[in-house]
Design a protein around this motif. Structure first.
Motif, PDB file in Angstrom:
ATOM      1  N   GLU A 119      74.478  -0.568  16.812  1.00  0.00           N
ATOM      2  CA  GLU A 119      75.831  -0.988  16.430  1.00  0.00           C
ATOM      3  C   GLU A 119      76.324  -2.136  17.303  1.00  0.00           C
ATOM      4  OE1 GLU A 119      78.179   2.502  16.708  1.00  0.00           O
ATOM      5  OE2 GLU A 119      77.307   3.470  14.935  1.00  0.00           O
ATOM      6  N   ARG A 120      76.055  -2.047  18.590  1.00  0.00           N
ATOM      7  CA  ARG A 120      76.504  -3.093  19.510  1.00  0.00           C
ATOM      8  C   ARG A 120      75.738  -4.396  19.292  1.00  0.00           C
ATOM      9  NH1 ARG A 120      77.667  -0.806  25.508  1.00  0.00           N
ATOM     10  NH2 ARG A 120      77.772  -3.073  25.815  1.00  0.00           N
TER      11      ARG A 120
ATOM     12  N   ALA B  87      74.200  -3.875  26.463  1.00  0.00           N
ATOM     13  CA  ALA B  87      74.248  -2.836  25.435  1.00  0.00           C
ATOM     14  C   ALA B  87      73.111  -1.835  25.620  1.00  0.00           C
ATOM     15  CB  ALA B  87      74.167  -3.463  24.051  1.00  0.00           C
TER      16      ALA B  87
ATOM     17  N   ASP C 122      73.690   0.290  28.751  1.00  0.00           N
ATOM     18  CA  ASP C 122      74.817   1.205  28.584  1.00  0.00           C
ATOM     19  C   ASP C 122      74.525   2.357  27.634  1.00  0.00           C
ATOM     20  OD1 ASP C 122      76.276  -0.397  30.278  1.00  0.00           O
ATOM     21  OD2 ASP C 122      77.428  -1.383  28.689  1.00  0.00           O
ATOM     22  N   THR C 123      73.446   2.249  26.876  1.00  0.00           N
ATOM     23  CA  THR C 123      73.145   3.259  25.857  1.00  0.00           C
ATOM     24  C   THR C 123      71.780   3.915  26.105  1.00  0.00           C
ATOM     25  OG1 THR C 123      72.259   1.506  24.409  1.00  0.00           O
ATOM     26  CG2 THR C 123      74.574   2.134  24.105  1.00  0.00           C
TER      27      THR C 123
ATOM     28  N   ALA D 175      76.921  -6.260  16.309  1.00  0.00           N
ATOM     29  CA  ALA D 175      78.223  -6.908  16.516  1.00  0.00           C
ATOM     30  C   ALA D 175      78.105  -8.218  17.281  1.00  0.00           C
ATOM     31  CB  ALA D 175      79.153  -5.963  17.266  1.00  0.00           C
TER      32      ALA D 175
ATOM     33  N   THR E 198      73.973   3.803  18.809  1.00  0.00           N
ATOM     34  CA  THR E 198      75.067   3.035  19.413  1.00  0.00           C
ATOM     35  C   THR E 198      74.591   1.648  19.825  1.00  0.00           C
ATOM     36  OG1 THR E 198      76.067   5.076  20.238  1.00  0.00           O
ATOM     37  CG2 THR E 198      76.811   3.024  21.242  1.00  0.00           C
ATOM     38  N   PHE E 199      73.376   1.563  20.384  1.00  0.00           N
ATOM     39  CA  PHE E 199      72.803   0.271  20.747  1.00  0.00           C
ATOM     40  C   PHE E 199      72.713  -0.637  19.527  1.00  0.00           C
ATOM     41  CE2 PHE E 199      68.798  -2.238  20.985  1.00  0.00           C
ATOM     42  CZ  PHE E 199      69.215  -3.175  21.923  1.00  0.00           C
TER      43      PHE E 199
ATOM     44  N   ARG F  19      74.482  -9.841  26.747  1.00  0.00           N
ATOM     45  CA  ARG F  19      75.207  -8.801  26.012  1.00  0.00           C
ATOM     46  C   ARG F  19      74.236  -7.768  25.439  1.00  0.00           C
ATOM     47  NH1 ARG F  19      79.096 -11.437  21.733  1.00  0.00           N
ATOM     48  NH2 ARG F  19      79.622  -9.227  21.426  1.00  0.00           N
TER      49      ARG F  19
END
Length: 255
Positions: A39-40, A74, A77-78, A43, A36-37, A70
């Motif tokens: 992917e963020r 990220a 948050d992961t 982006a 997930t990290f 950011r």
């Protein structure tokens, strides 16, 4: 061998299996967190730098601090949000970056204002490597779990047989019968030794394949809650000790 020892062997291997289940769940959570990290981070639009020669990450002058913020958000948050993070790692953002994504990437993300295309690629590459290492570890944990299950299925019946021999009073038993007991004990000892040899081979293969640094250099870290580092080998060694004790008992009666 007292029944309590037989029960302790079964209980130890059951606890070992539980430890592996818990660690597999944790590694799965970490793998998902890193994915997930990544992917963020992918982006996030990278910022350009004025130096076209692309100097080393730690020496670049960057702008637009929002991108670095950011990336940090990220990560927090992961990777830093897995349920066991504080218990297992308890590191700050910068400390975790150094351990997981290399010191160079950590320096670029924490001491510069933003990250450009090269820094972004380095971050993603390092995160993918961290993910890959955990995927390898996950496979080794799966192999270890199967080995514990197979070992338990082999050792518990041996323990049962030893309990039967323990009830034998060798005095007055015919030599031929004692010889039969000794031959059977030799076979059980060979089985136990084969299991230990197999475990040693697996340990060497695991170390060579994984070359772990986090959370430990050896898969034995999984069993840190137990009283032994290698439960299957410890259980097998306990049985070998009992086999040898019984062999000595029957040989003395045979003499």
């Amino acid at each position: 061998m007292p029944d309590s020892d037989r029960s302790e062997i079964a209980g130890l291997l059951k606890e070992a299996h539980r430890c592996l289940d818990v660690e597999c769940q944790r590694i799965d959570e970490e793998i998902q967190a890193f994915q997930t990290f990544i992917e963020r981070v992918e982006a996030i639009r990278p910022h350009s730098v004025s130096n076209e020669q692309h100097p080393p990450l730690r020496t670049r002058t960057m702008t637009a601090p929002d991108s670095a913020a950011r990336v940090q958000a990220a990560y927090e948050d992961t990777v830093m949000a897995v349920s066991h993070y504080e218990q297992e790692y308890g590191e700050t953002y910068a400390e975790s970056l150094r351990e997981e994504l290399t010191p160079e990437v950590a320096t670029a993300l924490t001491q510069q204002s933003a990250f450009d295309r090269a820094c972004k690629q380095a971050t993603v590459t390092a995160a993918r490597e961290a993910t890959h290492k955990r995927q390898l570890l996950r496979e080794s944990l799966k192999t270890e779990r199967e080995a514990i299950k197979t070992g338990k299925n082999a050792l518990v019946p041996i323990a049962d047989q030893l309990m039967e021999y323990r009830t034998v009073t060798p005095t007055g038993v015919a030599d031929a019968t004692l010889d039969g007991y000794l031959r059977r004990l030799d076979v059980l000892e060979e089985r136990c030794q084969e299991l230990i040899d197999q475990r040693q081979d697996i340990r060497v293969a695991q170390r060579n394949r994984l070359r772990l640094s986090r959370p430990c250099t050896d898969i034995a870290y999984v069993y840190r809650e137990l009283d032994v580092d290698y439960p299957l080998m410890a259980a097998t060694a306990t049985l070998i000790d009992e086999i040898q004790r019984l062999q000595g008992r029957f040989r003395r009666a045979r003499a």
